[in-house]
Design an enzyme around this catalytic site. Structure first.
Site, PDB file in Angstrom:
ATOM      1  N   HIS A  52       0.871  -1.187   0.000  1.00 26.14           N
ATOM      2  CA  HIS A  52       0.000   0.000   0.000  1.00 26.14           C
ATOM      3  C   HIS A  52       0.901   1.228   0.000  1.00 26.14           C
ATOM      4  O   HIS A  52       1.458   1.601   1.021  1.00 26.14           O
ATOM      5  CB  HIS A  52      -0.896   0.022   1.251  1.00 26.14           C
ATOM      6  CG  HIS A  52      -1.848   1.185   1.271  1.00 26.14           C
ATOM      7  ND1 HIS A  52      -3.152   1.049   1.667  1.00 26.14           N
ATOM      8  CD2 HIS A  52      -1.703   2.486   0.930  1.00 26.14           C
ATOM      9  CE1 HIS A  52      -3.766   2.219   1.587  1.00 26.14           C
ATOM     10  NE2 HIS A  52      -2.894   3.116   1.142  1.00 26.14           N
ATOM     11  N   HIS A  77       1.601   5.330  -1.740  1.00 27.09           N
ATOM     12  CA  HIS A  77       1.249   6.488  -2.575  1.00 27.09           C
ATOM     13  C   HIS A  77       2.544   7.060  -3.119  1.00 27.09           C
ATOM     14  O   HIS A  77       3.409   7.470  -2.343  1.00 27.09           O
ATOM     15  CB  HIS A  77       0.549   7.557  -1.739  1.00 27.09           C
ATOM     16  CG  HIS A  77      -0.734   7.080  -1.117  1.00 27.09           C
ATOM     17  ND1 HIS A  77      -1.958   7.234  -1.729  1.00 27.09           N
ATOM     18  CD2 HIS A  77      -0.974   6.420   0.043  1.00 27.09           C
ATOM     19  CE1 HIS A  77      -2.906   6.700  -0.954  1.00 27.09           C
ATOM     20  NE2 HIS A  77      -2.335   6.199   0.126  1.00 27.09           N
ATOM     21  N   LYS A 115      -9.312  -0.376  -6.043  1.00 31.90           N
ATOM     22  CA  LYS A 115      -9.338   0.263  -4.729  1.00 31.90           C
ATOM     23  C   LYS A 115     -10.693   0.914  -4.486  1.00 31.90           C
ATOM     24  O   LYS A 115     -11.171   1.707  -5.287  1.00 31.90           O
ATOM     25  CB  LYS A 115      -8.231   1.325  -4.661  1.00 31.90           C
ATOM     26  CG  LYS A 115      -8.221   2.134  -3.379  1.00 31.90           C
ATOM     27  CD  LYS A 115      -7.665   1.359  -2.206  1.00 31.90           C
ATOM     28  CE  LYS A 115      -7.829   2.111  -0.908  1.00 31.90           C
ATOM     29  NZ  LYS A 115      -6.607   2.318  -0.159  1.00 31.90           N
ATOM     30  N   HIS A 160     -10.516   1.000   1.634  1.00 30.44           N
ATOM     31  CA  HIS A 160     -10.341   2.006   2.696  1.00 30.44           C
ATOM     32  C   HIS A 160     -11.584   1.858   3.570  1.00 30.44           C
ATOM     33  O   HIS A 160     -12.661   2.330   3.200  1.00 30.44           O
ATOM     34  CB  HIS A 160     -10.231   3.419   2.107  1.00 30.44           C
ATOM     35  CG  HIS A 160     -10.007   4.465   3.154  1.00 30.44           C
ATOM     36  ND1 HIS A 160      -8.827   5.141   3.312  1.00 30.44           N
ATOM     37  CD2 HIS A 160     -10.821   4.920   4.145  1.00 30.44           C
ATOM     38  CE1 HIS A 160      -8.914   5.978   4.331  1.00 30.44           C
ATOM     39  NE2 HIS A 160     -10.129   5.866   4.857  1.00 30.44           N
ATOM     40  N   HIS A 214      -4.748  -0.594   5.936  1.00 33.66           N
ATOM     41  CA  HIS A 214      -4.389   0.192   7.127  1.00 33.66           C
ATOM     42  C   HIS A 214      -5.380   0.045   8.284  1.00 33.66           C
ATOM     43  O   HIS A 214      -6.022   1.006   8.685  1.00 33.66           O
ATOM     44  CB  HIS A 214      -4.187   1.672   6.775  1.00 33.66           C
ATOM     45  CG  HIS A 214      -5.213   2.295   5.860  1.00 33.66           C
ATOM     46  ND1 HIS A 214      -6.574   2.200   6.072  1.00 33.66           N
ATOM     47  CD2 HIS A 214      -5.060   3.028   4.725  1.00 33.66           C
ATOM     48  CE1 HIS A 214      -7.197   2.851   5.112  1.00 33.66           C
ATOM     49  NE2 HIS A 214      -6.300   3.352   4.284  1.00 33.66           N
ATOM     50  N   ASP A 254       1.174   2.687   3.603  1.00 31.91           N
ATOM     51  CA  ASP A 254       0.314   3.842   3.318  1.00 31.91           C
ATOM     52  C   ASP A 254       1.153   5.127   3.365  1.00 31.91           C
ATOM     53  O   ASP A 254       0.633   6.194   3.674  1.00 31.91           O
ATOM     54  CB  ASP A 254      -0.854   3.919   4.314  1.00 31.91           C
ATOM     55  CG  ASP A 254      -1.911   4.931   3.877  1.00 31.91           C
ATOM     56  OD1 ASP A 254      -1.920   5.334   2.703  1.00 31.91           O
ATOM     57  OD2 ASP A 254      -2.735   5.335   4.723  1.00 31.91           O
TER      58      ASP A 254
HETATM   59  O1  LIG Z   1      -6.045   6.870   2.796  1.00 34.42           O
HETATM   60  C1  LIG Z   1      -5.263   7.799   2.902  1.00 34.42           C
HETATM   61  C2  LIG Z   1      -4.794   8.534   1.711  1.00 34.42           C
HETATM   62  C3  LIG Z   1      -3.513   9.211   1.973  1.00 34.42           C
HETATM   63  C4  LIG Z   1      -3.111  10.192   0.896  1.00 34.42           C
HETATM   64  O2  LIG Z   1      -2.607  11.253   1.235  1.00 34.42           O
HETATM   65  O3  LIG Z   1      -3.269   9.887  -0.277  1.00 34.42           O
HETATM   66  N1  LIG Z   1      -3.466   9.808   3.247  1.00 34.42           N
HETATM   67  C5  LIG Z   1      -4.048   9.229   4.310  1.00 34.42           C
HETATM   68  O4  LIG Z   1      -3.860   9.644   5.439  1.00 34.42           O
HETATM   69  N2  LIG Z   1      -4.886   8.201   4.122  1.00 34.42           N
END
Ligand SMILES: O=C1C[C@@H](C(=O)O)NC(=O)N1
Length: 460
Positions: A67, A69, A147, A185, A223, A359
């Protein structure tokens, strides 16, 4: 604000790999079995000798991140790591296979030549996603999972799903046919539900009914933050085991014809293992500890004392019984008897149902520190050190490798990585910020000293 912010480091880049000594370098490249060795370091060379504090090291199979980003544009180039499931909540979101293919190319272009990084792409589910899109996704060979963001649940989720059963059921059925996993999520967005209860209510309203309606769907609850989520995962596992046992007993003939709700697993972040909601308010508002799902009560996360394994085993056993009885009261009683450290206990128990998903969600410092700050914790450079800390405190370092490197690929039916990394017991200071071309990002545990230093296995 955060503790001691003293040093600044350039954000680790992919080009720093694979020989980089940056703590973030642990995350890269892929590949099979392994060996966890916990041993006295043989002091093989001068560099090792220089590391005076080094007395222990772990060699583990290179971890993946299930997971992650990585954003796009400059931030993408700045934070890219290893084999990872790439989240689709860009602006605009990655809602089609065509866009996922493009985004993958952007990621690959940001890699220096020769880097082996496998981005596992995801589609962002909306009310309008069609079953045909799922077929296209499967045929592309690029999209790995879908997702589900409930609309409004987190960063860039406004185009997410408003009604899972009313709007998305045919798509979910197609995902079963295409054997495409659903990543969730798990929070409701109902304004009448308290922020701290959103995960539990999501399980009750959406996840439990979904598992009942589509038990063949492979679901990963991302998460997880609460004991309720642990109970849910264990219940699914318990029900699967029990059904399997019943079906293989003389009462039933071929258990393979039955469908077991055993396709549910969870990822766990370092922050939800190590921090509770006090971390948001200690000494003033702490925006760099704000993420979604929000940090929870101490009972859900890690405490100073090691998790009680006996309690966890009992909880697990009772959960199995509970699932059979379908009696909610029993589980509530159990939560009262065995409070505390639910997630850390579950993760360090050795269960195959939990695996590493950071995450890690980078946001520029100024976007975190403004009047309406973004949700997301940038943990990529520190995550492995922090996971090691959790397992060490639980007396379960021998189970770390399964969590970081085996359970994920095993659940998804992917090969385990071949290469290894080394985790040295050697204190290192987390930089205050990581710079990239347009700004800086504050990492989790900014300015603090961590004990496990990851690096590639370069010698011996
Ligand atoms: O699910 C998420 C997305 C993530 C983000 O910044 O993309 N930030 C978070 O805190 N939770």
């Amino acid at each position: 604000m955060q503790a001691a912010a003293t040093t600044t480091t350039t954000i680790p880049t992919v080009s720093a790999h694979p020989r980089a000594k940056s703590p973030s370098a642990f995350f890269l490249r892929s590949s099979v079995p392994c060996r966890v060795s916990f041993r006295a370091a043989p002091l093989p060379n001068l560099r090792a000798t220089a590391m005076a504090a080094m007395s222990q090291q772990l060699i583990i199979t290179r971890p993946d991140d299930w997971h992650l980003h990585v954003r796009d544009g400059e931030v993408l180039e700045a934070v890219l790591p290893h084999r990872a499931i790439i989240m689709p909540n860009l602006k605009p979101p990655v809602t089609t296979t065509a866009r996922a293919v493009e985004y993958r190319e952007e990621i690959m272009k940001a890699l220096p030549p020769g880097t082996s990084f496998l981005p596992l792409m995801t589609l962002y589910l909306t009310d309008n996603t069609s079953p045909e899109e799922i077929k296209l996704a499967r045929e592309s060979g690029v999209v790995f999972a879908v997702k589900l963001y409930p609309a409004g649940a987190t960063t860039n989720s406004q185009d997410g799903v408003t009604d899972v059963f009313g709007k998305c059921f045919p798509v979910l059925e197609e995902m079963v046919r295409q054997e495409m996993p659903l990543l969730v999520h798990g929070e409701v967005t109902d304004p009448h539900v308290d922020t701290f209860d959103r995960e539990k209510v999501f399980i009750d309203r959406i996840l439990a009914p979904l598992v009942q309606k589509l038990p063949q769907l492979k679901i990963v609850m991302e998460h997880i933050t609460t004991m309720d989520a642990v109970n849910f995962i264990e219940s699914c596992e318990g029900a699967a085991l029990l059904l399997q046992w019943l079906c293989t007993s003389a009462l039933f003939y071929d258990y393979n014809t039955f469908i077991f709700p055993g396709h549910v697993a969870a990822t766990v972040t370092p922050q939800h293992l190590l921090l509770n909601r006090n971390a948001l308010f200690q000494g003033g508002l702490q925006p760099h500890n704000y993420c979604l799902p929000v940090l929870k009560r101490e009972t859900h996360s890690m405490s100073q004392s090691p998790p009680n394994k006996k309690c966890y085993q009992l909880l697990q056993m009772h959960n199995h019984i509970y699932f059979v009885l379908m009696n909610n009261t029993l589980i509530n009683c159990l939560s009262t008897f065995y409070p505390g450290q639910a997630i850390a206990s579950a993760v360090t128990s050795g269960s195959k149902r939990y695996f590493l998903g950071t995450d890690s969600a980078p946001h520029d410092k100024k976007n975190k520190e403004r009047s309406c700050g973004c949700a997301g914790i940038y943990s990529a450079p520190v995550a492995l050190s922090l996971y090691a800390k959790v397992f060490e405190e639980a007396g379960a370092l021998d189970k770390l490798e399964a969590f970081t490197s085996f359970n994920g690929p095993d659940f998804y039916g992917l090969p385990r990585n071949n290469s290894k990394i080394v985790l040295r017991k050697s204190a290192w200071k987390v930089p205050a910020t990581y710079r990239y071309s347009s700004g800086e990002i504050v990492p989790m545990s900014t300015g603090s000293t961590l004990e496990w230093l990851p690096s590639d296995q370069t010698e011996e």
